[in-house]
Write a protein that holds these residues in place. Sequence first.
Motif, PDB file in Angstrom:
ATOM      1  N   LEU A   1       0.833  -1.209   0.000  1.00 26.45           N
ATOM      2  CA  LEU A   1       0.000   0.000   0.000  1.00 26.45           C
ATOM      3  C   LEU A   1       0.865   1.255   0.000  1.00 26.45           C
ATOM      4  O   LEU A   1       0.536   2.258  -0.658  1.00 26.45           O
ATOM      5  N   ARG A   2       1.978   1.210   0.704  1.00 21.23           N
ATOM      6  CA  ARG A   2       2.869   2.367   0.734  1.00 21.23           C
ATOM      7  C   ARG A   2       3.416   2.664  -0.659  1.00 21.23           C
ATOM      8  O   ARG A   2       3.489   3.822  -1.087  1.00 21.23           O
ATOM      9  N   TYR A   3       3.788   1.618  -1.394  1.00 24.43           N
ATOM     10  CA  TYR A   3       4.294   1.817  -2.756  1.00 24.43           C
ATOM     11  C   TYR A   3       3.192   2.342  -3.680  1.00 24.43           C
ATOM     12  O   TYR A   3       3.432   3.211  -4.521  1.00 24.43           O
ATOM     13  N   TYR A   4       1.991   1.807  -3.541  1.00 24.41           N
ATOM     14  CA  TYR A   4       0.891   2.281  -4.387  1.00 24.41           C
ATOM     15  C   TYR A   4       0.595   3.754  -4.125  1.00 24.41           C
ATOM     16  O   TYR A   4       0.357   4.532  -5.058  1.00 24.41           O
ATOM     17  N   ASP A   5       0.617   4.131  -2.854  1.00 22.81           N
ATOM     18  CA  ASP A   5       0.349   5.535  -2.523  1.00 22.81           C
ATOM     19  C   ASP A   5       1.450   6.446  -3.070  1.00 22.81           C
ATOM     20  O   ASP A   5       1.177   7.561  -3.529  1.00 22.81           O
ATOM     21  N   GLN A   6       2.697   5.984  -3.022  1.00 18.39           N
ATOM     22  CA  GLN A   6       3.783   6.762  -3.615  1.00 18.39           C
ATOM     23  C   GLN A   6       3.583   6.912  -5.124  1.00 18.39           C
ATOM     24  O   GLN A   6       3.802   7.986  -5.699  1.00 18.39           O
ATOM     25  N   ALA A   7       3.158   5.832  -5.777  1.00 12.82           N
ATOM     26  CA  ALA A   7       2.922   5.878  -7.223  1.00 12.82           C
ATOM     27  C   ALA A   7       1.789   6.841  -7.555  1.00 12.82           C
ATOM     28  O   ALA A   7       1.881   7.623  -8.514  1.00 12.82           O
ATOM     29  N   LEU A   8       0.724   6.807  -6.766  1.00 11.72           N
ATOM     30  CA  LEU A   8      -0.405   7.700  -7.024  1.00 11.72           C
ATOM     31  C   LEU A   8      -0.032   9.155  -6.773  1.00 11.72           C
ATOM     32  O   LEU A   8      -0.483  10.055  -7.496  1.00 11.72           O
ATOM     33  N   ALA A   9       0.792   9.389  -5.776  1.00  7.09           N
ATOM     34  CA  ALA A   9       1.249  10.753  -5.513  1.00  7.09           C
ATOM     35  C   ALA A   9       2.085  11.270  -6.677  1.00  7.09           C
ATOM     36  O   ALA A   9       1.964  12.438  -7.087  1.00  7.09           O
ATOM     37  N   ALA A  10       2.936  10.397  -7.237  1.00  6.92           N
ATOM     38  CA  ALA A  10       3.736  10.807  -8.394  1.00  6.92           C
ATOM     39  C   ALA A  10       2.856  11.040  -9.608  1.00  6.92           C
ATOM     40  O   ALA A  10       3.050  12.004 -10.377  1.00  6.92           O
ATOM     41  N   ALA A  11       1.852  10.182  -9.800  1.00  6.07           N
ATOM     42  CA  ALA A  11       0.967  10.306 -10.964  1.00  6.07           C
ATOM     43  C   ALA A  11       0.121  11.567 -10.902  1.00  6.07           C
ATOM     44  O   ALA A  11      -0.235  12.141 -11.945  1.00  6.07           O
ATOM     45  N   ALA A  12      -0.212  12.009  -9.702  1.00  9.27           N
ATOM     46  CA  ALA A  12      -1.061  13.193  -9.558  1.00  9.27           C
ATOM     47  C   ALA A  12      -0.413  14.444 -10.140  1.00  9.27           C
ATOM     48  O   ALA A  12      -1.101  15.414 -10.472  1.00  9.27           O
ATOM     49  N   ALA A  13       0.907  14.425 -10.292  1.00 11.78           N
ATOM     50  CA  ALA A  13       1.610  15.593 -10.839  1.00 11.78           C
ATOM     51  C   ALA A  13       1.479  15.702 -12.354  1.00 11.78           C
ATOM     52  O   ALA A  13       1.849  16.719 -12.934  1.00 11.78           O
ATOM     53  N   MET A  14       0.950  14.647 -13.010  1.00  3.89           N
ATOM     54  CA  MET A  14       0.792  14.667 -14.463  1.00  3.89           C
ATOM     55  C   MET A  14      -0.654  14.363 -14.813  1.00  3.89           C
ATOM     56  O   MET A  14      -1.185  13.330 -14.417  1.00  3.89           O
ATOM     57  N   SER A  15      -1.278  15.259 -15.543  1.00  9.04           N
ATOM     58  CA  SER A  15      -2.700  15.108 -15.844  1.00  9.04           C
ATOM     59  C   SER A  15      -2.988  13.821 -16.614  1.00  9.04           C
ATOM     60  O   SER A  15      -4.003  13.155 -16.395  1.00  9.04           O
ATOM     61  N   GLU A  16      -2.083  13.420 -17.535  1.00 10.10           N
ATOM     62  CA  GLU A  16      -2.318  12.209 -18.320  1.00 10.10           C
ATOM     63  C   GLU A  16      -2.161  10.943 -17.497  1.00 10.10           C
ATOM     64  O   GLU A  16      -2.514   9.855 -17.949  1.00 10.10           O
ATOM     65  N   LEU A  17      -1.614  11.068 -16.278  1.00  9.71           N
ATOM     66  CA  LEU A  17      -1.465   9.908 -15.399  1.00  9.71           C
ATOM     67  C   LEU A  17      -2.395  10.000 -14.197  1.00  9.71           C
ATOM     68  O   LEU A  17      -2.169   9.350 -13.184  1.00  9.71           O
ATOM     69  N   SER A  18      -3.452  10.782 -14.315  1.00  9.56           N
ATOM     70  CA  SER A  18      -4.311  11.038 -13.162  1.00  9.56           C
ATOM     71  C   SER A  18      -5.002   9.782 -12.654  1.00  9.56           C
ATOM     72  O   SER A  18      -5.390   9.710 -11.498  1.00  9.56           O
ATOM     73  N   PHE A  19      -5.174   8.768 -13.533  1.00  7.65           N
ATOM     74  CA  PHE A  19      -5.809   7.533 -13.071  1.00  7.65           C
ATOM     75  C   PHE A  19      -5.080   6.325 -13.642  1.00  7.65           C
ATOM     76  O   PHE A  19      -5.553   5.686 -14.587  1.00  7.65           O
ATOM     77  N   PRO A  20      -3.897   5.990 -13.113  1.00  5.76           N
ATOM     78  CA  PRO A  20      -3.180   4.792 -13.574  1.00  5.76           C
ATOM     79  C   PRO A  20      -3.908   3.543 -13.091  1.00  5.76           C
ATOM     80  O   PRO A  20      -3.898   3.216 -11.903  1.00  5.76           O
ATOM     81  N   VAL A  21      -4.529   2.827 -14.020  1.00  3.44           N
ATOM     82  CA  VAL A  21      -5.427   1.726 -13.660  1.00  3.44           C
ATOM     83  C   VAL A  21      -4.703   0.636 -12.879  1.00  3.44           C
ATOM     84  O   VAL A  21      -5.219   0.115 -11.890  1.00  3.44           O
ATOM     85  N   MET A  22      -3.485   0.275 -13.314  1.00  2.00           N
ATOM     86  CA  MET A  22      -2.760  -0.807 -12.647  1.00  2.00           C
ATOM     87  C   MET A  22      -2.488  -0.472 -11.179  1.00  2.00           C
ATOM     88  O   MET A  22      -2.541  -1.343 -10.305  1.00  2.00           O
ATOM     89  N   THR A  23      -2.221   0.794 -10.902  1.00  7.45           N
ATOM     90  CA  THR A  23      -1.944   1.195  -9.528  1.00  7.45           C
ATOM     91  C   THR A  23      -3.195   1.079  -8.669  1.00  7.45           C
ATOM     92  O   THR A  23      -3.154   0.583  -7.529  1.00  7.45           O
ATOM     93  N   TYR A  24      -4.330   1.511  -9.207  1.00  8.89           N
ATOM     94  CA  TYR A  24      -5.574   1.409  -8.450  1.00  8.89           C
ATOM     95  C   TYR A  24      -5.994  -0.046  -8.265  1.00  8.89           C
ATOM     96  O   TYR A  24      -6.555  -0.411  -7.225  1.00  8.89           O
ATOM     97  N   LEU A  25      -5.722  -0.860  -9.257  1.00 10.91           N
ATOM     98  CA  LEU A  25      -6.001  -2.286  -9.121  1.00 10.91           C
ATOM     99  C   LEU A  25      -5.224  -2.870  -7.946  1.00 10.91           C
ATOM    100  O   LEU A  25      -5.782  -3.564  -7.087  1.00 10.91           O
ATOM    101  N   GLY A  26      -3.933  -2.577  -7.901  1.00 13.83           N
ATOM    102  CA  GLY A  26      -3.112  -3.091  -6.816  1.00 13.83           C
ATOM    103  C   GLY A  26      -3.516  -2.542  -5.466  1.00 13.83           C
ATOM    104  O   GLY A  26      -3.574  -3.266  -4.470  1.00 13.83           O
ATOM    105  N   LYS A  27      -3.838  -1.255  -5.429  1.00 14.76           N
ATOM    106  CA  LYS A  27      -4.236  -0.641  -4.154  1.00 14.76           C
ATOM    107  C   LYS A  27      -5.524  -1.262  -3.635  1.00 14.76           C
ATOM    108  O   LYS A  27      -5.652  -1.538  -2.436  1.00 14.76           O
ATOM    109  N   GLY A  28      -6.470  -1.505  -4.544  1.00 16.60           N
ATOM    110  CA  GLY A  28      -7.722  -2.125  -4.114  1.00 16.60           C
ATOM    111  C   GLY A  28      -7.490  -3.502  -3.518  1.00 16.60           C
ATOM    112  O   GLY A  28      -8.075  -3.871  -2.495  1.00 16.60           O
ATOM    113  N   GLU A  29      -6.595  -4.273  -4.138  1.00 17.51           N
ATOM    114  CA  GLU A  29      -6.283  -5.606  -3.619  1.00 17.51           C
ATOM    115  C   GLU A  29      -5.610  -5.526  -2.254  1.00 17.51           C
ATOM    116  O   GLU A  29      -5.933  -6.293  -1.339  1.00 17.51           O
TER     117      GLU A  29
END
Length: 580
Positions: free
Chosen positions: A122-150
């Motif tokens: 979860l810590r890695y997923y949150d880091q990935a989402l924080a990095a993605a938030a800085a780029m509009s085209e990466l606002s919803f990286p599906v693979m990251t949300y999939l992993g976070k949900g699991e």
Amino acid sequence: MHLAPCRASQESTILTATYRVAAFERSVTGETDEDLDPELARQSWQEAKSIAERLGDKATANRARGELGIVAALLDDISASIMHLGAALNVAQATNDTPSVVRWLTLSGRGFAEMGRPVDALRYYDQALAAAAAMSELSFPVMTYLGKGEALARLDRLDEAEATLKKGLDAATTLGSLAYQTELSLKLAVLAAQRKSPDEARRWLANARAFATRAGTNRVSAQVALEGGRLLREQGQLSEAAALLGEGIAVAVARGMQERMALPRLLGELADVRASERRFEDAAALLEEGSDLLEGLLAKSSSPWVQARIVNGARDFFLARIRLEGLRGPDAARLFAIVEQARGRALLELLRARPVAGVAQSAALKKQEREIADLQHRLFQPMTHAQRRRLLDQITTAEEALAPLTTELFDRTRRAVSWDRVTLTEFRRVLKPHEVFLAYALSEPRSYVIVVTPRASRVEALASRTAIRALVQELLTAIHAGNDAADASRRLHEHVLGSIGEVTASSTVIISPDAELHQVPFEVLAGPTGSMLLATHAVAYASSASVLAMVRTSARRTTTRPALAVSASPSEPGLPPSSG
């Protein structure tokens, strides 16, 4: 006079463009080949990396390096995978390559999730989402949300998990990604089963199977078979579970794919089905095949860090072997061999390797070790709880960055001649007349302890892992709170030592613990008279019988007396330490 330079410039431009097109084509080919033919993918990504390096395109070269790490995992070279992925993440972070940072952090998170460490994932997923938030085209990286949900589901944060997975499914549907729709539907099926909603679980599973068929993706189909087969088995649909798992096994070996980490898990799950049908010989054959595949993986990995991850990732497979032994009547020699395949493997590798001190260490490794030492030193400074939490997160991140460097180091310490695991008969010769060795294996619905003395060996059935875990937690809670732990000590003693007569007949007890029992100080366990074990016995611990045998037999062959010092960090509550 000016024509030649212009022509040279044009030729250079054309050559550069040609290389860039070739690199792009190889990248696309590599992404396609990874699912079908890892060896072809490796060739494609190596060529892409070579072209990018000639062009000076560091970002593309680094991406290719990371993809080679994924391919290496598919080709059973876990050590190379760790080195490639770790280096790719470090470079991506240093060069602010945000898309690659998100990808490699997400893959790291999935790795931790596979190893049963959802908090770290979860810590890695949150880091990935924080990095993605800085780029509009990466606002919803599906693979990251999939992993976070699991990961959230594994932590029983079910409402958050469902919301995260459904948001991911909406995004995957918008993107038209059949593979992601398959995985997200599958995770929602598992989540529904976790919520005790079998009809909803079957509906989501049907959706996942339909998406997987349309996608035609090997690894996703194998994953649907694995988790869907387990879900159907738990619902009592044995024939349907066996059929689905059989499809997954066929997919996993199709076209030379040979996914060694997927295959043992599929074979173990199908073995559980066969065992439930009381087809014990069929189950044993499946588990033997999976065991051989795992042994091949472990034999190729010299790094203890990598071996521990492989063993943790195959936890369900080892539990399937233990459950089968329980169903058909546990045999001491067979159960001993199962336990020894995994237990203490990393430490055994360290003992038989060349001394690390004799191997040249890279400047990067020394720099990373100094950084960790500095962070650890700062822990002793006054700070708030929030500051300490952030510092601990930094230490964890720094230690993960050290992993690929230490993996490379341990690859160079490996000896050509290995020391095989000890057999039960050989181990009995190592024990002294006054000793009893107890190797625990916690499982459901029964746990077991292998009791070994110089004269005999047998298996004793114990309570379930769930029951023992509750007793361990009761004892530890009392100890940590400074309360009277006498009653909790007696109850746990009754469950893990009380039925073993060989303990009374011996003066030294050697414990090889499993799972939650790693946290238990056996010395304080009290028998019916209230006397602690420490008052009547010498108590020792061994990570495995093979490690103990190697230490003792090596000591006999040397004139100096070796010393072995081992330390471990506590794991998350309810989980065993991650070290061997």
